[in-house]
Structure formats: C-alpha cells, structure tokens
Write a protein that holds these residues in place. Structure first.
Motif, mmCIF file in Angstrom:
data_model
loop_
_atom_site.group_PDB
_atom_site.id
_atom_site.type_symbol
_atom_site.label_atom_id
_atom_site.label_comp_id
_atom_site.label_asym_id
_atom_site.label_seq_id
_atom_site.Cartn_x
_atom_site.Cartn_y
_atom_site.Cartn_z
ATOM 1 N N LYS A 4 18.110 71.142 14.571
ATOM 2 C CA LYS A 4 18.737 70.372 15.791
ATOM 3 C C LYS A 4 18.586 68.787 15.525
ATOM 4 O O LYS A 4 17.359 68.490 15.239
ATOM 5 C CB LYS A 4 18.093 70.995 17.134
ATOM 6 N N GLU A 7 17.140 63.857 20.468
ATOM 7 C CA GLU A 7 17.833 63.217 21.472
ATOM 8 C C GLU A 7 18.267 61.884 20.777
ATOM 9 O O GLU A 7 17.456 60.972 20.524
ATOM 10 C CB GLU A 7 16.901 63.089 22.584
ATOM 11 N N TYR A 49 28.940 62.420 23.029
ATOM 12 C CA TYR A 49 27.706 63.028 22.969
ATOM 13 C C TYR A 49 26.945 62.928 24.161
ATOM 14 O O TYR A 49 27.002 61.844 24.970
ATOM 15 C CB TYR A 49 26.659 62.228 21.848
ATOM 16 N N PRO A 50 26.518 63.744 24.728
ATOM 17 C CA PRO A 50 26.329 65.456 24.335
ATOM 18 C C PRO A 50 27.674 65.790 24.862
ATOM 19 O O PRO A 50 28.184 65.453 25.786
ATOM 20 C CB PRO A 50 25.388 66.075 24.612
ATOM 21 N N ASN A 51 28.612 66.485 23.829
ATOM 22 C CA ASN A 51 29.846 67.061 24.233
ATOM 23 C C ASN A 51 29.688 68.454 25.054
ATOM 24 O O ASN A 51 28.542 68.712 25.471
ATOM 25 C CB ASN A 51 30.759 67.405 23.124
ATOM 26 N N ASN A 53 29.144 71.443 24.186
ATOM 27 C CA ASN A 53 28.090 72.012 23.645
ATOM 28 C C ASN A 53 26.741 71.499 23.386
ATOM 29 O O ASN A 53 26.103 72.286 22.867
ATOM 30 C CB ASN A 53 28.772 72.597 22.194
ATOM 31 N N GLY A 54 26.777 70.423 23.946
ATOM 32 C CA GLY A 54 25.444 69.395 23.884
ATOM 33 C C GLY A 54 25.195 69.052 22.327
ATOM 34 O O GLY A 54 24.076 68.650 21.814
ATOM 35 N N GLU A 55 26.380 68.877 21.638
ATOM 36 C CA GLU A 55 26.403 68.436 20.194
ATOM 37 C C GLU A 55 27.031 67.183 20.096
ATOM 38 O O GLU A 55 27.651 66.454 21.068
ATOM 39 C CB GLU A 55 27.174 69.407 19.379
ATOM 40 N N LEU A 56 26.957 66.589 19.051
ATOM 41 C CA LEU A 56 27.400 65.141 18.605
ATOM 42 C C LEU A 56 28.808 65.425 18.054
ATOM 43 O O LEU A 56 29.035 66.263 17.201
ATOM 44 C CB LEU A 56 26.688 64.490 17.543
ATOM 45 N N ASP A 57 29.969 64.675 18.529
ATOM 46 C CA ASP A 57 31.272 64.916 18.085
ATOM 47 C C ASP A 57 31.644 63.501 18.021
ATOM 48 O O ASP A 57 31.822 62.528 18.810
ATOM 49 C CB ASP A 57 32.113 65.569 19.230
#
Length: 97
Positions: A4, A7, A49-51, A53-57
């Motif tokens: 993962k 942060e 970020y976060p998108n 889904n809590g992810e980086l786009d």
C-alpha cells in the motif's frame, strides 16, 4: 502483491507530478531529431488523491505544437505517455511504498 502507498503529503504529490511531467518532456524531446521541431509544449498533470477508492489517480495530458515537417505523431506521443506512466509506477514503488 504490491504494498500500500504511504500517506502522501502535498509535497509528495507535487514531487510525483514533477517527476511525471519531466519524464514526459524528456521522452518527447528525445523522440525528435531536432528540438526546433517542437514549437511549444504544455504538459499538464492532474492528481486525484485520495480518489473514491482511497488510491492515487494520476492523469497526464500533452498539448504540443510541432513544425509541419516533424515526424512526431499522436501515436508517438501516446507511447511516450504510456512509457512515462510505467516509469512513474517504478518511481512511486521506490519512494512512496
């Protein structure tokens, strides 16, 4: 399994954006015989970020003006951007996981 992301701070996001932008510029510049073929170039990077889904786009786009005699095509630019995303993945894995 990919670990993962840690942060990410605003500075981290700026660093990621700069890395991708510089990589794209470098790759496009090396795709032409002469820098004079590139009349102007604007690389824009959007980071979500976060998108949801809590992810980086990360989304990159390139506006480029080229000399009419240049062989630089949209396909080459798309390949450069795709290759730059691969380098970005490696960069993120090395620095932000």
């Amino acid at each position: 399994m990919v670990s993962k992301l840690k942060e990410l701070s605003e500075d981290d996001l700026e660093d990621i954006s700069n890395f991708l932008s510089e990589t794209i510029v470098k790759k496009i510049s090396s795709s032409v015989r002469s820098q004079k073929e590139i009349l102007d170039m604007d690389v824009s990077i959007e980071i979500d970020y976060p998108n949801e889904n809590g992810e980086l786009d990360v989304d990159a786009s390139v506006e480029i003006g080229i000399d009419e005699l240049s062989d630089l095509s949209d396909e080459i630019i798309d390949e450069v951007i795709d290759g730059s995303y691969l380098e970005l993945d490696e960069y993120i894995n090395e620095h932000y996981r």
